[in-house]
Design an enzyme around this catalytic site. Structure first.
Site, PDB file in Angstrom:
ATOM      1  N   ASP A 244       3.174   8.656 -18.468  1.00 25.47           N
ATOM      2  CA  ASP A 244       2.221   7.623 -18.112  1.00 25.47           C
ATOM      3  C   ASP A 244       3.259   6.021 -18.306  1.00 25.47           C
ATOM      4  O   ASP A 244       3.535   5.999 -19.415  1.00 25.47           O
ATOM      5  CB  ASP A 244       1.019   7.603 -19.012  1.00 25.47           C
ATOM      6  CG  ASP A 244       0.145   6.634 -18.775  1.00 25.47           C
ATOM      7  OD1 ASP A 244      -0.862   6.979 -17.902  1.00 25.47           O
ATOM      8  OD2 ASP A 244       0.017   5.376 -18.967  1.00 25.47           O
ATOM      9  N   ILE A 245       3.166   5.437 -17.182  1.00 18.27           N
ATOM     10  CA  ILE A 245       3.885   4.073 -17.277  1.00 18.27           C
ATOM     11  C   ILE A 245       3.011   3.362 -18.154  1.00 18.27           C
ATOM     12  O   ILE A 245       1.825   2.921 -18.082  1.00 18.27           O
ATOM     13  CB  ILE A 245       3.939   3.543 -15.948  1.00 18.27           C
ATOM     14  CG1 ILE A 245       4.618   4.352 -14.990  1.00 18.27           C
ATOM     15  CG2 ILE A 245       4.671   2.296 -16.135  1.00 18.27           C
ATOM     16  CD1 ILE A 245       4.842   3.934 -13.560  1.00 18.27           C
ATOM     17  N   ASN A 252      -0.438  -5.241 -12.736  1.00 15.50           N
ATOM     18  CA  ASN A 252      -1.188  -5.336 -11.785  1.00 15.50           C
ATOM     19  C   ASN A 252      -2.106  -6.617 -12.059  1.00 15.50           C
ATOM     20  O   ASN A 252      -2.232  -7.373 -10.922  1.00 15.50           O
ATOM     21  CB  ASN A 252      -2.287  -3.959 -11.548  1.00 15.50           C
ATOM     22  CG  ASN A 252      -1.681  -2.838 -10.654  1.00 15.50           C
ATOM     23  OD1 ASN A 252      -0.706  -3.229 -10.027  1.00 15.50           O
ATOM     24  ND2 ASN A 252      -2.126  -1.806 -10.986  1.00 15.50           N
ATOM     25  N   ASP A 261       2.669  -1.438  -6.981  1.00 11.77           N
ATOM     26  CA  ASP A 261       3.145  -0.358  -5.962  1.00 11.77           C
ATOM     27  C   ASP A 261       4.549  -0.220  -6.027  1.00 11.77           C
ATOM     28  O   ASP A 261       5.177   0.643  -6.087  1.00 11.77           O
ATOM     29  CB  ASP A 261       2.646  -0.812  -4.668  1.00 11.77           C
ATOM     30  CG  ASP A 261       1.273  -0.335  -4.251  1.00 11.77           C
ATOM     31  OD1 ASP A 261       0.499   0.078  -5.497  1.00 11.77           O
ATOM     32  OD2 ASP A 261       0.705  -0.728  -3.307  1.00 11.77           O
ATOM     33  N   GLU A 287      -0.961   5.785 -12.460  1.00 11.69           N
ATOM     34  CA  GLU A 287       0.286   5.688 -12.884  1.00 11.69           C
ATOM     35  C   GLU A 287       0.858   6.832 -13.603  1.00 11.69           C
ATOM     36  O   GLU A 287       1.717   6.986 -14.447  1.00 11.69           O
ATOM     37  CB  GLU A 287       0.541   4.280 -13.618  1.00 11.69           C
ATOM     38  CG  GLU A 287      -0.282   4.376 -15.120  1.00 11.69           C
ATOM     39  CD  GLU A 287      -1.774   3.880 -15.035  1.00 11.69           C
ATOM     40  OE1 GLU A 287      -2.279   3.489 -15.954  1.00 11.69           O
ATOM     41  OE2 GLU A 287      -2.466   3.883 -13.803  1.00 11.69           O
TER      42      GLU A 287
END
Length: 366
Positions: A244-245, A252, A261, A287
């Site tokens: 998971d980022i 965002n 993106d 993500e």
């Protein structure tokens, strides 16, 4: 390889295109042989002279042999299908002219054969080439008729020859126009077939790939996991990891979804370059990513994840601050004996949660 197969390979070659051209030659050979049979019938019934027809038969058989070698060794001789088609068609028209001149009272039967020659060429020639071949046939047959009626008007009455030529011209021109339209239709169908194949390929790609990251999508990853379960039902020696980022929502919120993106695309490209040839990375959702490491022990799997983390740390994403470092948290699980992948992924998810709780940018083992 059997003797028969060896002989067949020597006669027909191994290339698919060559064998298709030889099939066309074989169809032409059958037509020639049928014509020779008709010639024999003409001679037996006294319609044609034996000597002239025998010469024509030898001429036709000799041409068949020559054309076989031309087709068989067309690659060596650098003869294109169009050249082969036109050469054989002109030869057939020449045979028709000869047969007409010695055919006696049944010579009009040659006319359908001439039309068939032009129709047969529609599979290899373009419409303009078919029209030129039609013009050559009309010129050749017309010249033959004119010469015969001029030198032997009793056997070849001018009026009869003129009417015969008129019917031949009408049949040939109609056939040429029809074959031209059919050639256009075949070309149109071929274009549509290629477009359909490209569309199907795109559909297959979209069905298995995530459009944004070009990684495997969740649907395809589930298929890969199911296949892996079938391949190794006992489950030993396979690891899965959920990635998971870190702080992706902040990217965002602060920079917009376009920047988010860009992070996802860069993350996918960077991590993919750190994988081994048999590893599979998929976008699992948002993500979050799922990594399958087949035939891998936990220590080796951790080395892969650490290599991925190093590359992600060095990654720079356009639109973000130069000092903004991207990282990810990961939960790693080894599939237990007889365990379903869903359960292993669930344990990896819990390990991922612990990695986030412990401060992120780390790898936790389930």
């Amino acid at each position: 390889m059997s003797t028969g197969a060896t002989v067949w390979r020597a006669l027909a070659g191994s290339e698919r295109g060559l064998r298709r051209m030889l099939q066309y030659w074989a169809a032409t050979a059958l037509l020639y042989l049928a014509s020779i049979g008709m010639v024999e019938w003409q001679v037996l019934n006294g319609f044609s002279e034996l000597e002239g027809m025998r010469r024509l038969e030898l001429f036709g058989i000799g041409g068949l042999i020559v054309f076989y070698f031309m087709v068989r060794f067309s690659a060596v001789l650098r003869l294109t299908p169009e050249v082969l088609t036109v050469t054989q068609a002109l030869y057939a028209i020449g045979c028709g002219m000869w047969a007409y001149s010695i055919g006696g009272p049944v010579r009009s039967g040659i006319m359908p054969m001439t039309v068939m020659v032009v129709a047969f060429c529609m599979f290899a020639l373009r419409p303009r080439q078919t029209l030129l071949l039609t013009a050559a046939a009309l010129t050749g047959m017309g010249s033959t008729m004119w010469w015969l009626q001029a030198h032997d008007p009793l056997r070849f009455p001018p009026a009869v020859e003129a009417i015969t030529f008129g019917y031949l011209a009408a049949a040939l021109l109609s056939t040429a126009l029809l074959t031209g339209e059919m050639s256009k239709l075949r070309a149109k169908l071929k274009r549509r077939k290629k477009e359909l194949e490209r569309a199907l390929e795109t559909i297959r790609l979209l069905a298995t790939r995530d459009e944004l990251t070009s990684l495997a999508n969740r649907r395809h990853m589930n298929e890969v996991l199911a296949e892996e379960e079938r391949r190794h039902p006992h489950g030993a020696g396979t690891c899965v990891a959920l990635l998971d980022i870190d702080f992706f929502k902040q990217v965002n919120d602060r920079h917009g979804h376009a920047a988010g993106d860009a992070v996802l695309r860069s993350f996918a490209a960077t991590t993919r370059g750190a994988l081994r040839s048999h590893d599979v990375l998929a976008r699992w959702g948002g993500e979050e990513f799922l990594l399958l490491l087949p035939d891998t022990c936990p220590s080796d799997a951790r080395l892969v994840l650490e290599r991925m983390a190093e590359r992600v740390h060095a990654m720079r994403v356009p639109g973000l601050e130069a000092d903004r470092r991207i990282s990810f948290s990961a939960g790693l699980a080894e599939r237990r004996h007889g365990e379903a992948f869903a359960d292993a992924i669930n344990r990896a998810d819990k390990a991922l949660y612990r990695a986030k709780e412990a401060g992120r940018d780390r790898i936790e083992m389930a």
